[in-house]
Design an enzyme around this catalytic site. Structure first.
Site, PDB file in Angstrom:
ATOM      1  N   SER A 108      76.308  15.758  71.847  1.00 17.84           N
ATOM      2  CA  SER A 108      75.299  15.037  71.065  1.00 17.84           C
ATOM      3  C   SER A 108      74.614  14.033  71.980  1.00 17.84           C
ATOM      4  CB  SER A 108      76.000  14.298  69.924  1.00 17.84           C
ATOM      5  OG  SER A 108      75.150  13.305  69.403  1.00 17.84           O
ATOM      6  N   SER A 109      73.365  13.693  71.645  1.00 16.74           N
ATOM      7  CA  SER A 109      72.649  12.728  72.495  1.00 16.74           C
ATOM      8  C   SER A 109      73.255  11.328  72.395  1.00 16.74           C
ATOM      9  CB  SER A 109      71.165  12.691  72.117  1.00 16.74           C
ATOM     10  OG  SER A 109      71.012  12.288  70.783  1.00 16.74           O
ATOM     11  N   CYS A 110      74.152  11.100  71.402  1.00 13.28           N
ATOM     12  CA  CYS A 110      74.747   9.762  71.290  1.00 13.28           C
ATOM     13  C   CYS A 110      75.822   9.502  72.351  1.00 13.28           C
ATOM     14  CB  CYS A 110      75.302   9.524  69.898  1.00 13.28           C
ATOM     15  SG  CYS A 110      76.754  10.489  69.543  1.00 13.28           S
ATOM     16  N   TYR A 137      82.649   8.771  67.577  1.00 11.29           N
ATOM     17  CA  TYR A 137      82.138  10.144  67.675  1.00 11.29           C
ATOM     18  C   TYR A 137      81.722  10.448  69.108  1.00 11.29           C
ATOM     19  CZ  TYR A 137      78.928  14.060  66.683  1.00 11.29           C
ATOM     20  OH  TYR A 137      78.273  15.269  66.665  1.00 11.29           O
ATOM     21  N   LYS A 141      83.099  13.273  71.787  1.00 13.39           N
ATOM     22  CA  LYS A 141      82.226  14.278  72.414  1.00 13.39           C
ATOM     23  C   LYS A 141      82.295  14.184  73.942  1.00 13.39           C
ATOM     24  CE  LYS A 141      80.498  16.484  68.908  1.00 13.39           C
ATOM     25  NZ  LYS A 141      80.815  17.907  68.727  1.00 13.39           N
ATOM     26  N   HIS A 180      72.248  12.511  57.764  1.00  9.18           N
ATOM     27  CA  HIS A 180      71.340  11.934  58.753  1.00  9.18           C
ATOM     28  C   HIS A 180      70.027  11.539  58.059  1.00  9.18           C
ATOM     29  CE1 HIS A 180      74.022  14.174  61.543  1.00  9.18           C
ATOM     30  NE2 HIS A 180      73.850  13.096  62.254  1.00  9.18           N
TER      31      HIS A 180
HETATM   32  O1  GFB Z   1      70.020   9.926  61.391  1.00  4.40           O
HETATM   33  P1  GFB Z   1      70.779   8.682  61.384  1.00  4.40           P
HETATM   34  O2  GFB Z   1      71.740   8.460  60.275  1.00  4.40           O
HETATM   35  O3  GFB Z   1      71.618   8.552  62.705  1.00  4.40           O
HETATM   36  O4  GFB Z   1      69.764   7.428  61.366  1.00  4.40           O
HETATM   37  P2  GFB Z   1      71.400   8.093  64.223  1.00  4.40           P
HETATM   38  C1  GFB Z   1      68.644   7.341  62.180  1.00  4.40           C
HETATM   39  C2  GFB Z   1      67.830   6.117  61.808  1.00  4.40           C
HETATM   40  O5  GFB Z   1      67.251   6.297  60.509  1.00  4.40           O
HETATM   41  C3  GFB Z   1      68.590   4.783  61.738  1.00  4.40           C
HETATM   42  C4  GFB Z   1      67.439   5.146  59.719  1.00  4.40           C
HETATM   43  O6  GFB Z   1      67.791   3.778  62.291  1.00  4.40           O
HETATM   44  C5  GFB Z   1      68.759   4.570  60.229  1.00  4.40           C
HETATM   45  O7  GFB Z   1      68.888   3.211  59.869  1.00  4.40           O
HETATM   46  N1  GFB Z   1      67.423   5.505  58.277  1.00  4.40           N
HETATM   47  C6  GFB Z   1      66.461   5.119  57.392  1.00  4.40           C
HETATM   48  C7  GFB Z   1      68.315   6.234  57.609  1.00  4.40           C
HETATM   49  N2  GFB Z   1      66.752   5.557  56.167  1.00  4.40           N
HETATM   50  C8  GFB Z   1      67.898   6.264  56.266  1.00  4.40           C
HETATM   51  C9  GFB Z   1      68.685   6.973  55.308  1.00  4.40           C
HETATM   52  O8  GFB Z   1      68.390   7.021  54.107  1.00  4.40           O
HETATM   53  N3  GFB Z   1      69.792   7.617  55.777  1.00  4.40           N
HETATM   54  C10 GFB Z   1      70.140   7.578  57.103  1.00  4.40           C
HETATM   55  N4  GFB Z   1      71.232   8.250  57.495  1.00  4.40           N
HETATM   56  N5  GFB Z   1      69.429   6.873  58.018  1.00  4.40           N
HETATM   57  C11 GFB Z   1      73.486   9.565  64.469  1.00  4.40           C
HETATM   58  C12 GFB Z   1      74.859   9.308  64.989  1.00  4.40           C
HETATM   59  O9  GFB Z   1      72.795   8.436  64.808  1.00  4.40           O
HETATM   60  O10 GFB Z   1      72.824  10.637  65.079  1.00  4.40           O
HETATM   61  C13 GFB Z   1      75.619  10.522  65.255  1.00  4.40           C
HETATM   62  O11 GFB Z   1      75.512   8.421  64.121  1.00  4.40           O
HETATM   63  C14 GFB Z   1      74.827  11.637  65.885  1.00  4.40           C
HETATM   64  O12 GFB Z   1      76.689  10.175  66.066  1.00  4.40           O
HETATM   65  C15 GFB Z   1      73.494  11.824  65.207  1.00  4.40           C
HETATM   66  O13 GFB Z   1      74.627  11.388  67.238  1.00  4.40           O
HETATM   67  C16 GFB Z   1      72.619  12.833  65.896  1.00  4.40           C
HETATM   68  O14 GFB Z   1      70.333   8.887  64.897  1.00  4.40           O
HETATM   69  O15 GFB Z   1      71.235   6.608  64.321  1.00  4.40           O
END
Ligand code: GFB
Length: 316
Positions: A108-110, A137, A141, A180
């Site tokens: 993952s890119s994280c 996580y 990875k 996500h």
């Molecule tokens: O996709 P996401 O949950 O994960 O959130 P990451 C990306 C951005 O979207 C963050 C915002 O800045 C969140 O605050 N966001 C806005 C929301 N509204 C929402 C919502 O309703 N739901 C969610 N989930 N986010 C993940 C990692 O990071 O990405 C994993 O936690 C993995 O480890 C994955 O690498 C690809 O992009 O921040």
């Protein structure tokens, strides 16, 4: 890979695994094997070993993982590190012991540092601290990548790791707590439209930037890399299209046809400010993405509406 080779797709019901199975089937591969979670719990080392001893797959796509969005990663921190370490270690080690010709591990890119120079290159791994919200996580990875490297070096295996950017598409998780951002926003905006709400609330400030790749592109890249025998370097997979969360929300409102306001809940975390991948290594091998974000969003939204309709009909 030959069309008759035995190919095991671990995680075939998930977003990526299901897309890999679709891609392989469309390309004429006829000997694809998979097991549901109930049939084979990948956390159980003995059962994983017995499965490999019996099936002896030639190729393995390791797409099984505990995954989730920022809230899920940050809340179930113990589960994210434990389950991922167990699953990947069991599968990678069984592949080594039972003669798998080549295994593809999904990272993952994280895994890259929180404040990584942009775009992020493969060599930036382990050069600075990680983002807190998904550190467990990411550590799991990174361990998987290093396990593949160490096995290649000590045992002469042929295991390769790919680092996808944020993925989306059919069979994603649309649960508002654990998903996500992209599927969460599709659902939130769709429901806001149906309820004629004046606004939709999204998490964080809307300023973080993310790169989104349609899962069909991801599957095509995975099969492409699997077929590059001898290529063992870790490789990034991205779309080259970066948008802010605000831009994503606006695009989704447009695709869904929601005219209300977007409200930002800044009590929720933003996570990594930016994670834009440098994909020149993969592009130089000859692969490039096909699905534009707008087209992918429209297709995913149609899929979501169709599945929702089928589910509500089934309940009635
Ligand atoms: O996709 P996401 O949950 O994960 O959130 P990451 C990306 C951005 O979207 C963050 C915002 O800045 C969140 O605050 N966001 C806005 C929301 N509204 C929402 C919502 O309703 N739901 C969610 N989930 N986010 C993940 C990692 O990071 O990405 C994993 O936690 C993995 O480890 C994955 O690498 C690809 O992009 O921040």
């Amino acid at each position: 890979m030959n069309k008759m080779d035995k190919i095991y797709v671990a995680g075939h019901r998930g977003l990526v695994g299901s897309a890999i199975v679709r891609h392989l089937s469309n390309a004429g591969y006829t000997n694809i094997i998979y097991k549901t979670h109930a049939e084979l719990d990948l956390i159980d080392q003995q059962r994983v070993d017995s499965f490999f001893a019996q099936e002896r797959p030639d190729y393995v796509f390791l797409a099984a993982a505990k995954v989730g969005g920022i809230h899920s990663n940050n809340t179930y921190r113990g589960e994210f590190i434990y389950e991922n370490l167990m699953v990947q270690t069991n599968v990678i080690d069984a592949a080594r012991r039972h003669g798998t010709k080549r295994l593809l591990f999904l990272g993952s890119s994280c895994i890259y540092p929180r404040n990584c120079p942009q775009p992020m290159k493969e060599e930036h791994l382990l050069t600075a601290p990680l983002e807190y919200t998904n550190e467990p996580y990411a550590v799991a990875k990174i361990a998987g990548i290093k396990l593949c490297d160490a096995y290649n070096s000590q045992y002469g295996t042929d295991f390769v790791s790919v680092m996808p950017t944020n993925l989306y598409g059919p069979n994603d998780n649309f649960d508002l707590e654990t998903s996500h951002v992209l599927p969460a926003l599709i659902r939130k905006v769709h429901e806001a439209k149906l309820k004629k709400s004046p606004s939709v609330t999204i998490w964080g400030t809307g300023t973080p930037k993310r790169e989104f790749l349609h899962v069909d592109d991801m599957a095509s890249a995975c099969v492409f890399v699997m077929d590059k025998i001898g290529f063992q370097e870790m490789v990034n997979i991205g779309s080259g299209e970066e948008v802010s969360i605000r831009e994503l929300a606006e695009l989704i409102c447009d695709v869904v046809g929601f005219k209300g306001d977007i409200v930002y809940d800044s009590s929720k975390p933003d996570g990594t400010p930016r994670k834009f991948l440098d994909t020149s290594r993969l592009n130089n091998l000859g692969w490039s993405p096909q699905v534009k974000l707008r087209d992918g969003l429209e297709q995913t939204y149609q899929w979501f509406v169709k599945v929702n309709q089928e589910e509500s009909l089934a309940v009635v």
